[in-house]
Design a protein around this motif. Structure first.
Motif, PDB file in Angstrom:
ATOM      1  N   TRP A 136      -3.976 -25.810   8.083  1.00 23.72           N
ATOM      2  CA  TRP A 136      -3.255 -26.839   8.924  1.00 23.72           C
ATOM      3  C   TRP A 136      -1.889 -25.577   9.329  1.00 23.72           C
ATOM      4  O   TRP A 136      -0.717 -26.070   9.701  1.00 23.72           O
ATOM      5  CB  TRP A 136      -2.416 -27.729   7.927  1.00 23.72           C
ATOM      6  N   VAL A 137      -2.020 -24.353   9.561  1.00 23.97           N
ATOM      7  CA  VAL A 137      -1.031 -23.398   9.767  1.00 23.97           C
ATOM      8  C   VAL A 137      -0.741 -23.884  11.041  1.00 23.97           C
ATOM      9  O   VAL A 137       0.548 -23.941  11.228  1.00 23.97           O
ATOM     10  CB  VAL A 137      -1.539 -22.095   9.717  1.00 23.97           C
ATOM     11  N   ARG A 138      -1.433 -23.987  12.151  1.00 18.18           N
ATOM     12  CA  ARG A 138      -0.872 -24.319  13.627  1.00 18.18           C
ATOM     13  C   ARG A 138      -0.241 -25.730  13.494  1.00 18.18           C
ATOM     14  O   ARG A 138       0.711 -25.846  14.117  1.00 18.18           O
ATOM     15  CB  ARG A 138      -2.045 -24.445  14.532  1.00 18.18           C
ATOM     16  N   ALA A 139      -0.734 -26.520  13.001  1.00 20.99           N
ATOM     17  CA  ALA A 139      -0.662 -28.075  13.036  1.00 20.99           C
ATOM     18  C   ALA A 139       0.949 -28.307  12.353  1.00 20.99           C
ATOM     19  O   ALA A 139       1.773 -29.119  12.982  1.00 20.99           O
ATOM     20  CB  ALA A 139      -1.371 -28.874  12.535  1.00 20.99           C
ATOM     21  N   LYS A 140       1.148 -27.427  11.195  1.00 20.14           N
ATOM     22  CA  LYS A 140       2.418 -27.610  10.580  1.00 20.14           C
ATOM     23  C   LYS A 140       3.449 -26.416  10.688  1.00 20.14           C
ATOM     24  O   LYS A 140       4.740 -26.520  10.302  1.00 20.14           O
ATOM     25  CB  LYS A 140       2.009 -27.602   9.083  1.00 20.14           C
ATOM     26  N   GLY A 141       3.143 -25.436  11.302  1.00 23.81           N
ATOM     27  CA  GLY A 141       4.006 -24.214  11.232  1.00 23.81           C
ATOM     28  C   GLY A 141       4.618 -23.783  12.451  1.00 23.81           C
ATOM     29  O   GLY A 141       5.355 -22.859  12.323  1.00 23.81           O
ATOM     30  N   PHE A 142       4.554 -24.480  13.542  1.00 25.47           N
ATOM     31  CA  PHE A 142       5.400 -24.292  14.659  1.00 25.47           C
ATOM     32  C   PHE A 142       7.085 -23.912  14.228  1.00 25.47           C
ATOM     33  O   PHE A 142       7.414 -24.883  13.876  1.00 25.47           O
ATOM     34  CB  PHE A 142       5.184 -25.064  15.931  1.00 25.47           C
ATOM     35  N   ASP A 143       7.691 -23.047  15.018  1.00 26.41           N
ATOM     36  CA  ASP A 143       9.068 -23.044  15.001  1.00 26.41           C
ATOM     37  C   ASP A 143       9.601 -24.437  15.402  1.00 26.41           C
ATOM     38  O   ASP A 143       9.252 -25.069  16.230  1.00 26.41           O
ATOM     39  CB  ASP A 143       9.623 -21.902  15.848  1.00 26.41           C
ATOM     40  N   THR A 144      10.599 -24.770  14.370  1.00 18.27           N
ATOM     41  CA  THR A 144      11.312 -26.198  14.605  1.00 18.27           C
ATOM     42  C   THR A 144      10.519 -27.142  13.942  1.00 18.27           C
ATOM     43  O   THR A 144      11.036 -28.447  14.172  1.00 18.27           O
ATOM     44  CB  THR A 144      11.825 -26.290  16.125  1.00 18.27           C
ATOM     45  N   PHE A 145       9.493 -27.186  13.428  1.00 20.42           N
ATOM     46  CA  PHE A 145       8.742 -28.139  12.805  1.00 20.42           C
ATOM     47  C   PHE A 145       9.149 -28.442  11.462  1.00 20.42           C
ATOM     48  O   PHE A 145       8.550 -29.468  10.963  1.00 20.42           O
ATOM     49  CB  PHE A 145       7.172 -27.813  13.007  1.00 20.42           C
ATOM     50  N   CYS A 146      10.319 -28.335  10.928  1.00 23.94           N
ATOM     51  CA  CYS A 146      10.792 -28.592   9.720  1.00 23.94           C
ATOM     52  C   CYS A 146      12.413 -28.909   9.829  1.00 23.94           C
ATOM     53  O   CYS A 146      13.166 -28.257   9.193  1.00 23.94           O
ATOM     54  CB  CYS A 146      10.461 -27.678   8.566  1.00 23.94           C
ATOM     55  N   PRO A 147      12.608 -29.938  10.451  1.00 24.21           N
ATOM     56  CA  PRO A 147      14.137 -30.471  10.358  1.00 24.21           C
ATOM     57  C   PRO A 147      14.418 -30.688   8.907  1.00 24.21           C
ATOM     58  O   PRO A 147      13.638 -31.370   8.248  1.00 24.21           O
ATOM     59  CB  PRO A 147      14.162 -31.460  11.274  1.00 24.21           C
ATOM     60  N   LEU A 148      15.696 -30.199   8.412  1.00 22.65           N
ATOM     61  CA  LEU A 148      16.099 -30.467   7.218  1.00 22.65           C
ATOM     62  C   LEU A 148      17.714 -30.578   7.036  1.00 22.65           C
ATOM     63  O   LEU A 148      18.273 -30.034   7.515  1.00 22.65           O
ATOM     64  CB  LEU A 148      15.601 -29.126   6.166  1.00 22.65           C
ATOM     65  N   GLY A 149      17.860 -31.565   5.978  1.00 25.97           N
ATOM     66  CA  GLY A 149      19.309 -31.718   5.902  1.00 25.97           C
ATOM     67  C   GLY A 149      19.719 -33.261   5.886  1.00 25.97           C
ATOM     68  O   GLY A 149      18.923 -34.372   5.951  1.00 25.97           O
ATOM     69  N   PRO A 150      20.897 -33.500   6.417  1.00 24.60           N
ATOM     70  CA  PRO A 150      22.060 -32.624   6.790  1.00 24.60           C
ATOM     71  C   PRO A 150      22.665 -32.017   5.342  1.00 24.60           C
ATOM     72  O   PRO A 150      23.371 -31.035   5.719  1.00 24.60           O
ATOM     73  CB  PRO A 150      22.989 -33.394   7.582  1.00 24.60           C
ATOM     74  N   TRP A 151      22.290 -32.509   4.274  1.00 28.19           N
ATOM     75  CA  TRP A 151      22.971 -32.029   2.806  1.00 28.19           C
ATOM     76  C   TRP A 151      22.237 -32.426   1.939  1.00 28.19           C
ATOM     77  O   TRP A 151      21.089 -33.117   2.089  1.00 28.19           O
ATOM     78  CB  TRP A 151      24.450 -32.843   3.006  1.00 28.19           C
ATOM     79  N   VAL A 152      22.669 -31.869   0.546  1.00 24.45           N
ATOM     80  CA  VAL A 152      21.811 -32.073  -0.350  1.00 24.45           C
ATOM     81  C   VAL A 152      22.870 -32.980  -1.324  1.00 24.45           C
ATOM     82  O   VAL A 152      23.784 -32.748  -1.592  1.00 24.45           O
ATOM     83  CB  VAL A 152      21.628 -30.814  -1.250  1.00 24.45           C
ATOM     84  N   ILE A 153      22.183 -34.117  -2.093  1.00 24.99           N
ATOM     85  CA  ILE A 153      22.925 -34.704  -3.149  1.00 24.99           C
ATOM     86  C   ILE A 153      22.142 -34.378  -4.299  1.00 24.99           C
ATOM     87  O   ILE A 153      20.880 -34.217  -4.410  1.00 24.99           O
ATOM     88  CB  ILE A 153      23.010 -36.193  -2.954  1.00 24.99           C
TER      89      ILE A 153
END
Length: 260
Positions: free
Chosen positions: A155-172
């Motif tokens: 799944w390297v192609r399917a999951k690995g494109f640049d910008t394919f992991c929005p993360l945030g906006p903060w941690v609790i």
């Protein structure tokens, strides 16, 4: 409201960890909070920074098919043990940053999920010990090129494109097992995805313990815990918002890849 731990970039280009105040100012820390960072005495005004993804991990480990209904909607069996894959850190973006739709793919899907932040070096820990290894919680969108996932054995192609992991906006630091995970597209008021953290097949502590038997986890590493039923395609021009009760929401526009 729980304390919200952030990573920001100032208008001068400096990157800091810190905690977000109610007036949107940021109390700057001298290191990442999971590395023992403490307030430095510096405070950034609300208009002097932009949010980045709250972590930049050594690795992102993700769990597939961790909700029964999601496994069923893709025509897959429920796994007998956590199904793991990796996403590269280069896929991470923060709040408001664009998800770029790769020209090679004909179907890109959203996948809203809960993300765990590891707080200390973790190896071969029990499920009981795993609770203390989870430093906090944030929101992720495991964006997936579904056509490549179906085509490729890996799944390297399917999951690995640049910008394919929005993360945030903060941690609790703490999150209820009854917290709802929801995904919205554009201005829709009804979520495309909706499930509870407690609906997972494998709990967060089970996942952390399982992964730690395979590889060493380091402070700031991210674990994506799986997506609920209701995944679906995105298109250029969409805005995708993932919300988790008790944390907040992260929203990202979908754009075409910029010309170079």
């Amino acid at each position: 409201m729980p304390q919200r731990y952030v990573r920001v970039k100032t208008n001068q280009g400096n990157i800091h960890y810190g905690s977000l105040n109610l007036n949107r100012s940021v109390a700057v820390f001298d290191a990442a909070p999971w590395d023992g960072g403490q307030p430095s005495g510096v405070v950034l005004k609300a208009d002097s920074y932009e949010f980045l993804a709250p972590c930049f991990p050594s690795k992102i480990i993700a769990v597939g098919r961790n909700y029964k209904a999601h496994a069923a909607e893709l025509g897959n069996k429920v796994p007998e043990e956590p199904l793991l894959f990796l996403k590269p850190p280069s896929s991470i973006i923060g709040e408001g940053q664009p998800i770029y739709y790769p020209q090679q793919s004909q179907q890109v899907d959203y996948e809203g999920e809960l993300a765990l932040v590891i707080g200390e070096v973790t190896k071969n820990c029990s499920e009981k010990e795993a609770r203390s290894k989870i430093w906090g919680y944030t929101i992720a969108n495991d964006v997936t090129a579904r056509d490549f996932q179906k085509k490729d054995n890996q799944w390297v192609r399917a999951k690995g494109f640049d910008t394919f992991c929005p993360l945030g906006p903060w941690v609790i630091r703490e999150l209820s097992a009854a917290a709802a995970i929801q995904t919205f597209v554009n201005n829709e008021t009804e979520p495309r995805q909706c499930a509870l953290v407690q609906d997972m097949i494998f709990s967060p502590q089970t996942i952390v313990s399982y992964i730690s038997q395979i590889l060493t986890l380091f402070p700031g590493d991210i674990i994506l815990t799986g997506t609920p039923e209701g995944v679906g395609p995105i298109k250029i021009g969409d805005r995708i918002r993932v919300e988790i009760e008790g944390i907040g929401g992260i929203e990202n526009p979908v754009m075409s890849v910029p010309m170079t």
